[in-house]
Design a protein around this motif. Structure first.
Motif, short mmCIF file in Angstrom:
data_model
loop_
_atom_site.label_atom_id
_atom_site.label_comp_id
_atom_site.label_asym_id
_atom_site.label_seq_id
_atom_site.Cartn_x
_atom_site.Cartn_y
_atom_site.Cartn_z
N LYS A 72 0.86 -1.18 0.00
CA LYS A 72 0.00 0.00 0.00
C LYS A 72 0.90 1.22 0.00
N LYS A 74 1.44 5.07 0.93
CA LYS A 74 0.95 6.09 1.85
C LYS A 74 1.69 7.38 1.55
N GLN A 76 3.05 10.95 2.39
CA GLN A 76 3.44 11.82 3.48
C GLN A 76 3.91 13.14 2.89
N SER A 95 0.89 11.26 7.70
CA SER A 95 0.14 10.92 6.49
C SER A 95 -0.32 12.22 5.85
N GLU A 99 -6.22 10.64 5.12
CA GLU A 99 -6.30 9.40 5.89
C GLU A 99 -7.65 9.26 6.60
#
Length: 165
Positions: A72, A74, A76, A95, A99
């Motif tokens: 996955k 993510k 940032q 994040s 999110e």
């Protein structure tokens, strides 16, 4: 005569067994109350002791997280800001803003964001927008209400019904 008493005991045991899900939700509600109050205290502590500054998103960082069946991504954010002394600091968010709110648009590179930072430790910072700062607490409150309704409302109803009879 003995079978009638045995059936009565079995019926009482079954009635108590049916209360188990409500008791579990009540316990979850108590635990969620502790977590919710700690989150509120944490946010109020940040607002009280932190300074607010404008930061600029300088870079999107993609973190790859392993899942059971694949990876996955993510997103940032690398946010740069100056503290009240004029020193530059880099803040990497945990994040992006999507999110907790999937309808939110992630900030673009160059976009300016408000953030809170602690003056003694300016490298510790948090985004100040509603989605990043307050939305997780609001969602905790919703789950708290949901578990309290499923746990305490039926138990209170049963207790009041027995108390009135």
């Amino acid at each position: 005569m003995e079978t009638n008493a045995q059936e009565n005991n079995e019926g009482r045991w079954l009635a108590h067994l049916l209360l188990v899900p409500f008791v579990i939700f009540a316990i979850i509600a108590v635990l969620m109350t502790v977590k919710f109050s700690m989150s509120i205290h944490d946010r109020l502590h940040w607002i009280e002791h932190a300074d607010k500054a404008r930061g600029v998103v300088k870079q999107h960082l993609i973190k790859h997280l392993p899942l059971r069946f694949g990876m996955k991504e993510k997103l940032q954010l690398a946010v740069y800001y100056t503290d009240h002394k004029g020193h530059w600091h880099e803040f990497i968010t945990k994040s992006d803003l999507t999110e907790y709110n999937p309808f939110a648009r992630p900030p673009q590179v160059g976009e300016r964001l408000w953030l809170y930072y602690l003056p003694n430790t300016p490298d510790k910072a948090r985004l100040a927008g509603f989605n990043a700062f307050w939305l997780p607490v609001v969602l905790e409150g919703i789950f708290l209400l949901f578990s309290a309704l499923l746990g305490f409302a039926p138990l209170l109803y049963i207790w009041l019904k027995r108390h009135n009879d």
